[in-house]
Enzyme design. Structure first.
Site, short mmCIF file in Angstrom:
data_model
loop_
_atom_site.label_atom_id
_atom_site.label_comp_id
_atom_site.label_asym_id
_atom_site.label_seq_id
_atom_site.Cartn_x
_atom_site.Cartn_y
_atom_site.Cartn_z
N GLY A 1 33.23 16.06 37.45
CA GLY A 1 33.92 17.34 37.66
C GLY A 1 35.40 17.16 37.93
N ARG B 1 30.34 13.98 31.69
CA ARG B 1 29.36 13.49 32.65
C ARG B 1 28.38 12.48 32.04
NH1 ARG B 1 29.68 15.76 37.52
NH2 ARG B 1 30.41 17.91 37.77
N ASP C 1 30.70 9.40 43.25
CA ASP C 1 29.81 8.30 43.63
C ASP C 1 29.03 7.77 42.43
OD1 ASP C 1 28.55 10.78 43.58
OD2 ASP C 1 27.17 10.34 45.21
N ASP C 2 28.50 8.67 41.60
CA ASP C 2 27.72 8.20 40.45
C ASP C 2 28.61 7.47 39.44
OD1 ASP C 2 25.18 9.04 41.24
OD2 ASP C 2 25.55 11.08 40.55
N LYS D 1 37.20 9.97 43.32
CA LYS D 1 37.52 11.36 42.99
C LYS D 1 36.34 12.24 43.32
CE LYS D 1 35.46 13.16 40.21
NZ LYS D 1 34.54 13.76 39.24
N THR D 2 36.51 13.34 43.90
CA THR D 2 35.58 14.48 43.94
C THR D 2 36.03 15.46 45.00
OG1 THR D 2 33.34 15.30 44.25
CG2 THR D 2 33.84 13.30 45.45
N ILE D 3 36.04 16.73 44.61
CA ILE D 3 36.39 17.76 45.59
C ILE D 3 35.35 17.78 46.71
CG2 ILE D 3 37.61 19.27 43.96
CD1 ILE D 3 34.99 21.08 44.15
N ASP D 4 34.14 17.28 46.43
CA ASP D 4 33.03 17.40 47.39
C ASP D 4 33.28 16.65 48.69
OD1 ASP D 4 31.97 18.68 45.24
OD2 ASP D 4 30.42 17.19 44.81
N LYS E 1 33.68 47.23 56.47
CA LYS E 1 32.43 47.78 55.92
C LYS E 1 31.57 46.77 55.17
CE LYS E 1 34.54 49.61 51.70
NZ LYS E 1 34.76 50.74 50.84
N GLY F 1 30.41 21.88 46.49
CA GLY F 1 30.35 20.68 47.32
C GLY F 1 29.09 19.87 47.05
N GLU G 1 26.99 24.94 49.00
CA GLU G 1 26.28 24.97 47.71
C GLU G 1 24.91 24.27 47.75
OE1 GLU G 1 28.37 24.16 43.64
OE2 GLU G 1 27.79 22.22 44.45
N TYR H 1 34.89 26.58 40.99
CA TYR H 1 35.78 26.23 39.88
C TYR H 1 37.23 26.65 40.18
CZ TYR H 1 31.29 25.35 37.84
OH TYR H 1 30.04 24.83 37.64
N GLU H 2 37.37 27.67 41.04
CA GLU H 2 38.72 28.17 41.38
C GLU H 2 39.59 27.08 42.00
OE1 GLU H 2 35.87 29.43 42.13
OE2 GLU H 2 35.83 31.60 41.88
N ARG I 1 39.15 23.58 41.59
CA ARG I 1 39.07 22.21 41.05
C ARG I 1 40.29 21.80 40.23
NH1 ARG I 1 33.25 20.83 38.68
NH2 ARG I 1 34.14 21.84 36.86
P1 FBP Z 1 31.82 15.58 40.83
O1 FBP Z 1 30.80 15.12 41.82
O2 FBP Z 1 31.65 15.02 39.48
O3 FBP Z 1 33.21 15.39 41.35
O4 FBP Z 1 31.65 17.14 40.65
C1 FBP Z 1 31.86 18.03 41.67
C2 FBP Z 1 31.36 19.41 41.39
O5 FBP Z 1 32.46 20.30 41.38
C3 FBP Z 1 30.31 19.85 42.39
O6 FBP Z 1 30.88 20.38 43.56
C4 FBP Z 1 29.52 20.85 41.61
O7 FBP Z 1 28.20 20.96 42.08
C5 FBP Z 1 29.52 20.28 40.23
O8 FBP Z 1 30.71 19.51 40.12
C6 FBP Z 1 29.51 21.32 39.15
O9 FBP Z 1 29.34 20.69 37.93
P2 FBP Z 1 29.79 21.27 36.53
O10 FBP Z 1 31.27 21.09 36.44
O11 FBP Z 1 29.10 20.39 35.56
O12 FBP Z 1 29.40 22.70 36.48
#
Ligand code: FBP
Length: 568
Positions: free
Chosen positions: A94, A158, A188-189, A215-218, A255, A264, A324, A438-439, A441
């Site tokens: 991602g 991926r 990680d993967d 790398k990963t926003i998570d 309201k 994440g 998530e 996605y907003e 990333r």
């Molecule tokens: P990575 O672990 O590859 O960095 O991806 C992060 C992520 O944004 C997760 O938070 C999310 O669950 C997933 O990618 C969404 O995947 P996709 O971009 O395939 O919809």
């Protein structure tokens, strides 16, 4: 108007921010600021994997247990640090803000060491390496991407390199293109994949080096030496801006209850960081749910209690953050997902031949254990469908596609209806749901991420120039200003253990989940009851790229707290 070099569509305008960000010069750790050929390494003691050491030693017989490396100025002329090289780079998984700066850092260090060296970008992720799809990264091209968000310079993917044919094809691509070293920018993967590639090339005696970049926003690729993954900072700040705006809207209109699911994947780091930044009424932390073995019903009850308490104060509004990955951490649903993963991996072909949801769910129900079949049947059919959707290439459920926030709203609404009938609740419950993922990333990287990613790329090349393979680029001491950052490399095998994937035991880098005794969660615990009933919202506002350092260069609260500092 300027037409970027790579762009195939109609001419596009550059925003003022984009033009200005091109000029931003990212900060580097002091040890790597000198002449590239004069930067060496200091090596520590051999290292061990987290667990399963025997199995990992035999799987990584050429690359297991290397020492931690720290970059340091060294005027010994460094053998062949300045020799002409071809380096390949891959963006994997991602998107995360700062990917372009990693490539810029590699490029500048590589060309600084020898202007005749070449940087090849493999297109569309690891698949580009297998299929030999590539482009040369030139100085003109990289200048169009400096300090910008996105992975569009070469694209990402991926694909997991796992079959013998894929490994052989990746090797052939490297040999055909005379690639000396590969940099894999991933989570990680993907970094597990980098470790496997490093081992494969070493076993074949090719001398092709592999270096990973976290790398990963998570935020779940971290440990003692990898303090954070890049992109987490910018993504959390982007979501926190939006949450703060929603909180202010909620408190103005008075309201709506807003249920906000945050990306994440498994870990709740993003939700927790956003909670610390915005002080919502509720933030569920999946790791706590798992530890307390909470059922879905108990989670719903805990939200209902807060809705009722606020209604009694006349506040029929609020904000709930939902990580998530929550659904996987609810013990009974987690067991169900594990069973589903194994069944779907084992009978992929047969399952693929079932065309209607009814046939699929009937077959699945027959193959699940009694308890899991009961849990599956009790879920709304929308969630059942989402649980049966395709797995990602690593065998994981695509949690971003499971609408947990809607499930919670439905169940909270049902429970409030019952309470109303019993006379125990007289408020009103109107809701809105959101999913922020996605907003965040591909936002322009914050100064923190712009500096960190450029440093990671620069460091990755220096690890290559110093002859290392099977390492991940590391920058440490990051709650301090960049002048105090320390750069080096961490052996990938040190971060690994064996886990069950696709029904088989595989070596993987362990995901870092939220630690309940860690400082960020403890800080949240200290305040969450007060935030639940009071309206204690904070409004972080948009990321600032120019201005005072305390506004522009702040790291995340998670990082500050983890390193013993306060969040103000
Ligand atoms: P990575 O672990 O590859 O960095 O991806 C992060 C992520 O944004 C997760 O938070 C999310 O669950 C997933 O990618 C969404 O995947 P996709 O971009 O395939 O919809």
């Amino acid at each position: 108007m300027r037409i970027p070099h790579h762009y195939n569509g109609p001419a596009m305008n550059l925003s003022i921010l984009q033009k200005t960000r091109y000029q931003y010069q990212p900060k580097l750790p002091p040890a790597v600021r000198g002449t590239v050929a004069d930067i060496g390494i200091e090596l520590g003691e051999p290292t061990e994997a987290l667990s399963d050491r025997q199995e990992l030693t035999s799987l990584f017989s050429n690359t297991y247990g290397k020492p931690i490396a720290t970059l340091t100025p060294s005027a010994d002329g460094g053998a062949d640090r300045g020799r002409k090289r071809t380096v390949g780079v891959i963006l994997s998984g991602g998107q995360a803000p700062g990917g372009h700066n990693v490539i810029a850092g590699i490029f500048d260090a590589l060309k600084g060491a020898n202007p005749e060296s070449t940087l090849l970008g493999f297109l569309g992720g690891p698949g580009g390496l297998v299929d030999d799809r590539k482009m040369e990264i030139t100085s003109e091209l990289i200048d169009e991407y400096r300090n910008t968000g996105g992975f569009d310079i070469i694209g990402s993917g991926r694909t997991k390199i796992e079959t013998d044919e894929q490994f052989a094809a990746a090797r052939k691509t490297c040999l055909d293109n005379a690639v000396d070293a590969l940099v894999v920018i991933g989570g990680d993967d993907s970094n597990t994949n980098a470790a496997l590639l490093a081992e494969y090339f070493a076993a074949n005696g090719d001398g092709i080096q592999v270096i990973g970049v976290p790398k990963t926003i998570d935020g779940d690729l971290k440990n003692e030496f990898i303090e954070t993954s890049f992109g987490f900072d910018t993504a959390c700040k982007t979501y926190s801006e939006l949450i703060g705006n929603i909180e202010r809207d909620a408190n103005s209109a008075k309201k709506y209850w807003h249920f906000i699911k945050l990306m994440g994947r498994s870990a709740s780091h993003i939700a927790l960081e956003c909670a610390l930044q915005t002080q919502p009424n509720v933030c569920i932390v999946s790791e706590e749910v798992q530890q307390k073995k909470q059922t879905l019903g108990q989670i719903v009850d805990s939200i209902v209690q807060i809705v009722v308490a606020r209604a009694e104060r006349g506040d029929n509004f609020g904000v709930v953050l939902v990580p998530e990955g929550l659904i996987e951490f609810i013990p009974e649903v987690g067991t169900l997902i594990h069973e589903l993963n194994d069944i779907l991996a084992e009978h992929a072909e047969y399952f693929g031949s079932l065309h209607t949801f009814e046939d699929q769910s009937e077959w699945v129900n027959k193959n699940l254990s009694r308890d899991s079949s009961y849990v599956f049947s009790s879920l709304p059919s929308t969630i059942q469908r989402q649980l049966l959707m395709d797995r990602d290439p690593h065998g994981n459920v695509q949690v971003s596609r499971i609408e947990t926030e809607k499930l919670l709203i439905e169940m909270v609404e049902d429970r409030l209806r019952e309470l109303k009938t019993e006379g125990a609740y007289s408020g009103s419950f109107s809701w809105q749901h959101h999913f922020f993922g996605y907003e965040g990333r591909c936002a322009f990287p914050s100064n923190f991420d712009a500096d960190y990613t450029y440093s990671l790329g620069y460091t990755a090349f220096l690890l290559i120039a110093n002859g290392l393979t099977g390492y991940i680029s590391s920058v440490r001491n990051m709650s301090r200003p960049a002048d105090e950052w320390v750069a080096g490399g961490i052996p990938l095998t040190m971060m690994m253990n064996m886990e069950q994937r696709h029904g088989k035991r595989k070596p993987v880098i362990r995901k870092a989940l939220v630690e309940l005794d860690g400082a960020p969660f403890q800080e949240f615990l200290r305040y969450r009851d007060e935030w639940a009933t009071e309206t204690a919202y904070t409004f972080p506002g948009a990321i600032q790229y120019f201005g005072p350092s305390e506004v522009c260069d702040q790291p995340t609260m998670t990082l500050l707290l983890e390193q013993g500092q306060s969040r103000d």
